[in-house]
Write a protein that holds these residues in place. Structure first.
Motif, mmCIF file in Angstrom:
data_model
loop_
_atom_site.group_PDB
_atom_site.id
_atom_site.type_symbol
_atom_site.label_atom_id
_atom_site.label_comp_id
_atom_site.label_asym_id
_atom_site.label_seq_id
_atom_site.Cartn_x
_atom_site.Cartn_y
_atom_site.Cartn_z
ATOM 1 N N UNK A 198 40.473 -62.467 3.947
ATOM 2 C CA UNK A 198 40.289 -63.715 4.677
ATOM 3 C C UNK A 198 38.969 -64.357 4.257
ATOM 4 N N UNK A 199 38.933 -65.669 4.030
ATOM 5 C CA UNK A 199 37.762 -66.337 3.496
ATOM 6 C C UNK A 199 36.893 -66.890 4.622
ATOM 7 N N UNK A 200 35.587 -66.688 4.494
ATOM 8 C CA UNK A 200 34.649 -67.171 5.492
ATOM 9 C C UNK A 200 33.609 -68.059 4.815
ATOM 10 N N UNK A 201 32.935 -68.855 5.619
ATOM 11 C CA UNK A 201 31.866 -69.696 5.090
ATOM 12 C C UNK A 201 30.654 -69.578 5.985
ATOM 13 N N UNK A 202 29.463 -69.739 5.381
ATOM 14 C CA UNK A 202 28.239 -69.837 6.164
ATOM 15 C C UNK A 202 27.921 -71.307 6.332
ATOM 16 N N UNK A 203 27.637 -71.733 7.566
ATOM 17 C CA UNK A 203 27.428 -73.148 7.814
ATOM 18 C C UNK A 203 26.155 -73.360 8.584
ATOM 19 N N UNK A 204 25.625 -74.565 8.526
ATOM 20 C CA UNK A 204 24.470 -74.936 9.320
ATOM 21 C C UNK A 204 24.973 -75.678 10.544
ATOM 22 N N UNK A 205 24.751 -75.120 11.717
ATOM 23 C CA UNK A 205 25.227 -75.712 12.968
ATOM 24 C C UNK A 205 24.106 -76.537 13.584
ATOM 25 N N UNK A 206 23.818 -77.703 13.022
ATOM 26 C CA UNK A 206 22.755 -78.515 13.557
ATOM 27 C C UNK A 206 21.429 -77.841 13.304
ATOM 28 N N UNK A 207 20.846 -77.235 14.328
ATOM 29 C CA UNK A 207 19.558 -76.589 14.195
ATOM 30 C C UNK A 207 19.642 -75.278 13.450
ATOM 31 N N UNK A 208 20.672 -74.475 13.704
ATOM 32 C CA UNK A 208 20.630 -73.083 13.292
ATOM 33 C C UNK A 208 21.854 -72.669 12.516
ATOM 34 N N UNK A 209 21.709 -71.556 11.811
ATOM 35 C CA UNK A 209 22.789 -71.077 10.970
ATOM 36 C C UNK A 209 23.684 -70.122 11.728
ATOM 37 N N UNK A 210 24.963 -70.168 11.427
ATOM 38 C CA UNK A 210 25.897 -69.230 12.029
ATOM 39 C C UNK A 210 27.013 -68.962 11.033
ATOM 40 N N UNK A 211 27.768 -67.912 11.266
ATOM 41 C CA UNK A 211 28.887 -67.583 10.395
ATOM 42 C C UNK A 211 30.135 -68.270 10.913
ATOM 43 N N UNK A 212 30.836 -68.915 10.044
ATOM 44 C CA UNK A 212 31.986 -69.717 10.443
ATOM 45 C C UNK A 212 33.211 -68.862 10.693
ATOM 46 N N UNK A 271 30.772 -63.890 18.869
ATOM 47 C CA UNK A 271 29.612 -64.737 19.120
ATOM 48 C C UNK A 271 28.643 -64.655 17.950
ATOM 49 N N UNK A 272 27.847 -65.701 17.789
ATOM 50 C CA UNK A 272 26.909 -65.801 16.671
ATOM 51 C C UNK A 272 25.559 -66.303 17.157
ATOM 52 N N UNK A 273 25.054 -65.735 18.264
ATOM 53 C CA UNK A 273 23.781 -66.186 18.786
ATOM 54 C C UNK A 273 23.844 -67.647 19.200
ATOM 55 N N UNK A 274 22.751 -68.360 18.945
ATOM 56 C CA UNK A 274 22.692 -69.781 19.309
ATOM 57 C C UNK A 274 23.818 -70.572 18.651
ATOM 58 N N UNK A 275 24.180 -70.183 17.431
ATOM 59 C CA UNK A 275 25.213 -70.907 16.688
ATOM 60 C C UNK A 275 26.600 -70.796 17.263
ATOM 61 N N UNK A 276 26.787 -70.001 18.310
ATOM 62 C CA UNK A 276 28.091 -69.920 18.972
ATOM 63 C C UNK A 276 28.534 -71.289 19.482
#
Length: 356
Positions: free
Chosen positions: A1-15, A331-336
């Motif tokens: 399964x393919x995943x991406x790392x993204x920038x969620x406004x302020x912070x980074x999270x795993x997509x 969950x991904x910390x703040x990036x959730x």
């Protein structure tokens, strides 16, 4: 399964897993606010606010828009942050909660962010020192003057956008049917939340290469600001899984910071981090009339549940409820805040409970 790392406004999270878009492409435009006056008394003859819309407005026989939804992004982000599989792909498609064939979705870029007017356009530190109150005033004018929208079905936002959502409920209490702030607290920026922002601000401002904002190359202090943002952006369990050795931790940090530095400008980031200085919704929470559901996650380093602030302050909101999502492998910390699959059931409940 393919995943991406993204920038969620302020912070980074795993997509979440990538999927094909099944919602209409957003339309982009700019609205120019004439003679915009900031809270500190400064004015701009023209302030440009960039925005995206999906769907079309539906009006009643009096011309009132019935289906508008305002969605607000986080610090250093833009409305483009929401055009992703993990947000739009979960919410905007046919039959989904914010189906763009049913709703008129409005995604503005805040002052100083995205394609809206910002310091790096040329004014540098001569750009007015904007705050959150200026940002929501500009959003309100975009809707009422630019888009002829004087009522919305929902205001929701992530991180800084979540904080703006609390302010929208206070400043314009009859403007919306419902409010959903994500990854935010209804209290003044203080304690560690102010301190990490100050670290980023000071790293830029105290760097000799900054040259009072007239640098020719990005000052080294911008990297320190980016490192702080990356540090605050995820939960420790995820970071340990991603980087279980010293070498992998260094490489991951360099990768995440390097991605931010490709697009960041020091003046823009300095202004964005400092814009929260006028945020203090606590004294006005009783003014909020619309049903409000605040959603945080237990692994959010910026808004940690052990502070007890959300649970205490939500009692001041007449129709307010709060949910803290437990730490899990989803969950991904703040990036959730941008992973709609984690919290969209709560949105469904809010929409049902707030039906006009």
């Amino acid at each position: 399964m393919r995943y991406a790392v993204l920038v969620c406004g302020l912070l980074l999270c795993v997509a979440a897993p990538l999927s094909a878009a099944d919602y209409p492409a957003p339309k982009e435009d700019d609205f120019v606010l004439k003679d915009f006056r900031f809270q500190n008394g400064d004015t701009l003859q023209e302030l440009s606010i960039h925005y995206r819309t999906l769907g079309e407005p539906r009006r009643d026989d009096k011309g009132v828009v019935l289906n508008a939804v305002l969605i607000l992004h986080g610090t250093t982000g833009s409305g483009a942050n929401f055009i992703r599989p993990e947000f739009a792909g979960e919410l905007f498609g046919k039959g989904q909660l914010l189906d763009a064939t049913r709703y008129y979705l409005i995604l503005p870029d805040g002052i100083g962010h995205g394609k809206s007017s910002k310091p790096s356009d040329g004014r540098h530190t001569r750009f007015p020192q904007y705050g959150y109150l200026d940002m929501i005033a500009a959003q309100h004018r975009l809707l009422t003057e630019g888009l002829k929208v004087d009522h919305v079905r929902l205001v929701m936002g992530t991180s800084m956008g979540g904080m703006h959502t609390w302010l929208w409920g206070e400043k314009y209490p009859d403007f919306m049917d419902a409010l959903m702030p994500l990854a935010s607290l209804p209290t003044q920026i203080a304690g560690r939340n102010r301190m990490w922002r100050r670290i980023g601000i000071d790293a830029i401002r105290n760097d000799p290469q900054w040259k009072d904002g007239e640098y020719k190359e990005q000052p080294h202090g911008l990297r320190t600001a980016a490192e702080v943002v990356v540090f605050m952006g995820s939960n420790p369990v995820l970071r340990q899984e991603e980087a279980p050795t010293l070498d992998k931790a260094d490489k991951l940090l360099d990768k995440l910071v390097g991605d931010l530095l490709k697009t960041w400008d020091a003046n823009d980031i300095l202004y964005a981090l400092d814009s929260s200085r006028d945020y203090d919704p606590g004294p006005g929470l009783e003014k909020i009339r619309a049903p409000l559901l605040a959603v945080n996650s237990a692994d959010d380093l910026i808004n940690p549940p052990e502070l007890g602030i959300l649970e205490r302050e939500i009692k001041k909101v007449k129709h307010g409820k709060a949910v803290v999502i437990p730490l899990s492998d989803k969950t991904r910390g703040h990036g959730t805040h941008t992973l709609a699959a984690v919290w969209k059931d709560h949105l469904a409940g809010l929409l049902k409970d707030s039906e006009p």
